[in-house]
Design an enzyme around this catalytic site. Structure first.
Site, PDB file in Angstrom:
ATOM      1  N   HIS A 162     -74.013  27.101   4.163  1.00  0.00           N
ATOM      2  CA  HIS A 162     -74.451  28.205   5.020  1.00  0.00           C
ATOM      3  C   HIS A 162     -73.337  28.789   5.888  1.00  0.00           C
ATOM      4  CE1 HIS A 162     -78.582  27.685   3.904  1.00  0.00           C
ATOM      5  NE2 HIS A 162     -78.683  26.482   4.424  1.00  0.00           N
ATOM      6  N   ALA A 163     -72.241  28.063   6.062  1.00  0.00           N
ATOM      7  CA  ALA A 163     -71.184  28.529   6.958  1.00  0.00           C
ATOM      8  C   ALA A 163     -70.629  29.863   6.485  1.00  0.00           C
ATOM      9  CB  ALA A 163     -70.074  27.482   7.050  1.00  0.00           C
TER      10      ALA A 163
END
Length: 560
Positions: A162-163
């Site tokens: 998700h980063a």
């Protein structure tokens, strides 16, 4: 990586080994490199937070007590550096992560809002060191796949999908997946990314949304569910249009229905796209009974994805991801490690450091529940056909301009402070730099020593080159700035076909003729990555050449 006496007949010369009745085939006998740092379990997001890095230590304890280390080599990778991370993330964001701590977080109030650090992504002690360990293992795994010293690389501490480029998201701070794919793209014209986490792999998709060098395929729950992205209509943009594949799912999908969509979709993608390497994110929150999940996959149903991708016989990087019921995450990832090395483990669980966590049955199994499956056959078939239609609109396997890749160098963190005229050609990371706020070594150091912990040089190149004396434009949120060009020749025979050959049939290996003289491999020093094997014999990193390598104490050699 298998021990020398087990694999040299199958892979040492690049020829097909003769099959004897009862013997494993070359396809099932993979050389596996497993990355683990005993400090990873020391980090803690905070009381009540569902993300618990301790699950990785629990998994490793099972891996060791099942004896899987006999079938692979275990490394402690060099932690990722700030410069390596800025191959994707912005300098400002990485600098913030490296400076902020619970003691000074009040001074970074504005930055916390800007970089989305707070509730879901809290600031905890050792935050940046945790990111370094996660990213380091994934990048090193990719480098060893490029080097040809393994067929499968495993880093359960990775998979933080998700980063984003300029912000944290969904418990993820540094996107180790994007960094490892950038490493793979140095040698492979095309890389396939597969995500079986219950959440959409939005950070990876966003990074490569406008390129055809990477195809992303995500199977995930869609709707009012984090992160809320990943519709079947999200197919990419510009040159990357139709190279993003999303398969949105509903609650309660079980083993049978998941297999009915996963295998045909992935097989179709591989046949159509012809990737040179695969990255598989194995988020365990898609397992039945996960605290933050709503799928109904059993442990073996989840592991079937690993087994199927392994059979494709492409260089494979296996990463962790989500998963918030620690005992089930440890079970699943241990079992999938067994799948990677070709050894079935369980169901009875051996005694281990966390044996009491697995009561009352003490079995290596995660069974499905009686949850209703909202995924009808009609719905799944409709989505599958839409995916196939989108793939048909793409160009299939796009070509890429090939060029020789320079020798892998591992630059020190302070390379920019060095005098270029006096810089050592191979400035290798030769000692562990211990930050002041790092936790003490864990108790399993002694256990690791009993299994033959030793050090070897890092193989990864350090970071994507920014060029010399060139002004770099400011990075913006979104996709990567540029992609590295693929090499004209890969180090490992199994990946050579993906990169192509020169017009006269002579392949190049890092700019050197493969059929020409090759320098003798250097003897490995005693600092760098930690490599652990069974303690019975020392293994050598497989170098696909006829040149003899040093066979001294460690037998580990750097690829030419």
């Amino acid at each position: 990586m298998a021990r020398r006496n087990e694999s040299e007949t199958a892979t040492g010369s690049g020829t097909q080994a003769l099959q004897v009745p009862g013997q494993q085939t070359a396809e099932s006998k993979k050389r596996v490199a497993y990355f683990y740092d005993q400090n990873i379990g020391n980090y803690h997001y905070g009381p009540g937070h569902p993300m618990k890095p301790h699950r990785i230590r629990m998994c490793h304890s099972l891996v060791m007590n099942y004896g899987l280390y006999n079938k692979m080599e275990i490394y402690r990778a060099r932690p990722g550096s700030k410069k390596e991370m800025t191959a994707f993330h912005t300098d400002e964001y990485i600098d913030f992560l490296s400076r902020v701590s619970p003691d000074n977080m009040e001074a970074y109030a504005k930055e916390q809002i800007k970089f989305n650090v707070g509730d879901d992504c809290p600031i905890f002690e050792g935050l940046f060191e945790y990111c370094q360990l996660s990213a380091g293992g994934s990048m090193e795994g990719a480098a060893r796949l490029n080097n040809g010293s393994c067929d499968i690389a495993v880093n359960w501490a990775g998979g933080l999908h998700h980063a984003k480029k300029t912000e944290a998201s969904g418990f993820c701070y540094v996107n180790d997946i994007v960094l490892s794919i950038l490493e793979l793209l140095r040698y492979h014209p095309r890389v396939l990314y597969i995500d079986i986490d219950i959440h959409h792999g939005d950070g990876v998709e966003e990074a490569f949304y406008t390129t055809d060098r990477v195809m992303t395929v995500s199977f995930h729950k869609h709707g009012e569910y984090f992160p809320g992205t990943g519709e079947v209509r999200d197919v990419g943009a510009g040159p990357g249009k139709y190279y993003s594949v999303n398969f949105p799912l509903r609650d309660g999908i079980d083993d049978t229905t998941y297999k009915s969509i996963f295998e045909p979709v992935i097989q179709h993608v591989v046949d159509w796209y012809k990737p040179g390497a695969i990255v598989l994110q194995c988020g365990a929150d898609s397992l039945s009974g996960d605290k933050l999940g709503c799928f109904n996959l059993s442990m073996k149903g989840h592991a079937n994805c690993v087994a199927f991708v392994k059979k494709l016989n492409l260089p494979l990087l296996i990463l962790g991801g989500g998963g918030y019921t620690m005992r089930n995450v440890a079970r699943a990832w241990c079992y999938e490690t067994g799948v990677a090395v070709g050894q079935e483990v369980g169901p009875d669980m051996p005694f281990n450091d966390y044996y009491e966590y697995f009561g009352p049955d003490y079995k290596l199994d995660v069974k499905p529940s009686n949850m209703d499956n909202a995924n009808t056959v009609e719905y799944l078939e409709k989505i599958k056909q839409q995916v196939f239609e989108n793939l048909a609109r793409s160009k299939g396997a796009p070509s890429v301009q090939m060029q020789p890749v320079p020798r892998d160098l591992d630059l020190s963190d302070d390379e920019d402070l060095d005098d270029p005229e006096k810089r050592i050609p191979q400035r290798l990371w030769d000692k562990r730099v211990v930050p002041e706020n790092e936790f003490e070594e864990s108790e399993d150091e002694e256990t690791n020593a009993l299994h033959g912990v030793r050090y070897a040089k890092s193989l990864r190149h350090g970071r994507v080159s920014k060029g010399n004396n060139q002004e770099q434009p400011p990075r913006t949120r979104g996709t990567v700035d540029s992609l590295p060009a693929a090499a004209t020749k890969l180090s490992h025979p199994s990946t050579a076909a993906a990169s192509g050959a020169s017009s006269n049939g002579q392949h190049l290996q890092n700019g050197i003729a493969a059929n020409g003289p090759i320098k003798a491999a250097e003897e490995v020093e005693t600092d760098g990555d930690v490599v652990m094997d069974s303690g019975l014999t020392s293994s050598a990193a497989a170098v696909p050449s006829t040149a003899a390598t040093s066979a001294k104490d460690t037998e580990m050699a750097e690829a030419p």
